[in-house]
Design a protein around this motif. Structure first.
Motif, short mmCIF file in Angstrom:
data_model
loop_
_atom_site.label_atom_id
_atom_site.label_comp_id
_atom_site.label_asym_id
_atom_site.label_seq_id
_atom_site.Cartn_x
_atom_site.Cartn_y
_atom_site.Cartn_z
N GLN A 95 24.28 -61.65 -27.50
CA GLN A 95 24.81 -62.37 -26.14
C GLN A 95 26.01 -63.17 -26.29
O GLN A 95 26.00 -63.19 -27.58
N THR A 96 26.83 -62.38 -25.85
CA THR A 96 28.43 -63.05 -25.67
C THR A 96 28.71 -64.39 -24.92
O THR A 96 28.21 -64.49 -23.51
N ILE A 97 29.78 -64.87 -24.62
CA ILE A 97 30.46 -66.32 -23.59
C ILE A 97 31.69 -66.80 -23.97
O ILE A 97 31.64 -66.33 -25.03
N THR A 98 32.51 -66.23 -23.15
CA THR A 98 33.93 -67.37 -22.78
C THR A 98 34.04 -68.72 -23.28
O THR A 98 32.96 -69.08 -22.99
N TYR A 99 35.30 -68.93 -23.88
CA TYR A 99 35.08 -70.15 -23.56
C TYR A 99 35.70 -70.61 -22.60
O TYR A 99 35.53 -72.32 -22.66
N GLY A 100 36.19 -69.73 -22.00
CA GLY A 100 36.47 -70.19 -19.94
C GLY A 100 35.15 -70.61 -19.26
O GLY A 100 34.65 -71.43 -18.87
N ASP A 101 34.05 -69.83 -20.37
CA ASP A 101 32.78 -69.92 -19.07
C ASP A 101 31.79 -71.50 -19.97
O ASP A 101 31.56 -71.94 -19.23
N ILE A 102 32.11 -72.07 -21.34
CA ILE A 102 31.96 -73.16 -21.63
C ILE A 102 32.81 -73.50 -20.96
O ILE A 102 32.20 -75.39 -20.50
N VAL A 124 34.94 -75.29 -30.79
CA VAL A 124 34.40 -74.69 -31.45
C VAL A 124 35.08 -73.88 -32.48
O VAL A 124 33.89 -73.22 -33.35
N GLY A 125 36.29 -73.96 -32.69
CA GLY A 125 36.80 -73.50 -34.36
C GLY A 125 36.40 -74.57 -34.97
O GLY A 125 36.76 -74.37 -36.55
N CYS A 135 28.85 -69.90 -33.28
CA CYS A 135 30.55 -69.76 -32.37
C CYS A 135 30.91 -68.61 -32.47
O CYS A 135 31.61 -68.20 -32.03
N HIS A 136 30.47 -67.38 -33.23
CA HIS A 136 30.35 -66.20 -33.40
C HIS A 136 30.46 -65.25 -32.16
O HIS A 136 31.11 -64.27 -31.98
N ARG A 137 29.68 -66.03 -31.50
CA ARG A 137 29.21 -65.54 -30.11
C ARG A 137 30.00 -65.68 -29.27
O ARG A 137 29.95 -65.52 -27.71
N VAL A 138 31.25 -66.80 -29.67
CA VAL A 138 31.43 -66.79 -27.89
C VAL A 138 33.39 -65.45 -28.13
O VAL A 138 34.58 -65.99 -29.60
N VAL A 139 33.96 -65.30 -27.37
CA VAL A 139 35.13 -64.59 -27.07
C VAL A 139 35.91 -64.39 -25.99
O VAL A 139 35.53 -65.99 -25.35
N GLY A 143 37.88 -60.46 -23.76
CA GLY A 143 37.15 -59.33 -24.85
C GLY A 143 37.52 -59.38 -25.58
O GLY A 143 37.94 -58.69 -26.84
N ASN A 144 39.06 -60.34 -26.40
CA ASN A 144 39.83 -60.50 -27.15
C ASN A 144 39.02 -61.16 -27.82
O ASN A 144 37.99 -62.12 -27.50
N LEU A 145 38.57 -60.65 -29.25
CA LEU A 145 37.46 -60.79 -30.10
C LEU A 145 39.09 -62.31 -31.25
O LEU A 145 39.53 -61.57 -32.14
N THR A 146 38.75 -63.13 -30.72
CA THR A 146 39.31 -63.93 -31.26
C THR A 146 39.08 -65.48 -31.90
O THR A 146 37.55 -65.85 -31.13
N GLY A 147 39.16 -66.10 -32.85
CA GLY A 147 39.00 -67.48 -32.86
C GLY A 147 37.82 -67.59 -33.70
O GLY A 147 37.26 -68.80 -33.46
N TYR A 148 37.56 -67.02 -34.69
CA TYR A 148 36.77 -67.41 -35.78
C TYR A 148 37.11 -67.51 -37.27
O TYR A 148 37.75 -67.07 -37.70
N GLY A 149 36.56 -68.57 -37.86
CA GLY A 149 37.32 -69.26 -38.80
C GLY A 149 36.91 -68.52 -40.25
O GLY A 149 36.93 -68.65 -41.11
N GLY A 150 36.18 -67.85 -39.74
CA GLY A 150 35.58 -67.03 -40.99
C GLY A 150 36.07 -65.45 -40.91
O GLY A 150 36.19 -64.75 -41.80
N GLY A 151 36.89 -64.89 -40.41
CA GLY A 151 38.00 -64.05 -39.79
C GLY A 151 37.40 -63.53 -38.91
O GLY A 151 36.03 -63.23 -38.62
#
Length: 178
Positions: A95-102, A124-125, A135-139, A143-151
């Motif tokens: 499942q995923t969650i948004t930065y805004g939800d957190i 998160v970063g 942290c990969h579950r945060v979007v 629906g923007n897939l952004t913000g993952y340090g591993g790419g």
């Protein structure tokens, strides 16, 4: 002393760090924290019990299982970052969650009307133990897939491994962690 070793995953090499008893870091060697991937001879110590436990957890995870988080961890960060990382641990597998939800959850806990999603993004970063603290579950909100340090490729691979329906998400044309 900080101890380090590598884990070869199906989607790339990962570095593990430990204080000797607890896991203190887990990153893809291609991440923005790649300078931590340099290991001096006296630091390389793959036989630590915590590294064995972490490798077992990662083996199960990369086989598509949802292993219980039983790896001892020591996290260092501000009270805000620690709270965000605790919330990340509660995001269910697949499942995923948004930065805004957190941000809304933390604002409610603190009795505030609002909390910055960007501040959450910073925390998160700076998650020191990726994948296990997911942290990969945060979007992004739309629906923007952004913000993952591993790419983003790694983020997409991890979400796909967890059978997340990817049709609701998109790769940004520009932005962070491309």
């Amino acid at each position: 002393m900080e101890y380090k070793c590598f884990y070869e995953s199906a989607i790339g090499r990962i570095i593990l760090t430990s204080d000797g008893e607890n896991l203190t870091g887990l990153w893809f060697t291609t991440s923005r924290f790649s300078e931590l991937c340099e290991i001096e001879k006296e630091q390389f110590h793959e036989e630590l019990p915590v590294f064995h436990k972490t490798r077992r957890w990662l083996n199960a995870y990369f086989k598509g299982q949802n292993p219980k988080i039983d790896v001892p961890m020591r996290l260092s960060g501000s009270a805000f970052c620690l709270r965000v990382w605790e919330i990340l641990k509660t995001i269910p597998y697949g499942q995923t969650i948004t930065y805004g939800d957190i941000a809304k959850q933390i604002a409610a806990e603190q009795g505030k009307a609002k909390m910055s999603a960007q501040a959450v993004g910073y925390a998160v970063g700076h998650n020191p133990i990726s994948i296990i603290i997911p942290c990969h579950r945060v979007v992004g909100a739309k629906g923007n897939l952004t913000g993952y340090g591993g790419g983003l490729d790694k983020k997409i691979q991890l979400l796909t491994l967890e059978n997340v329906a990817m049709d609701a998400f998109y790769r940004p044309k520009r932005g962070t962690a491309l």
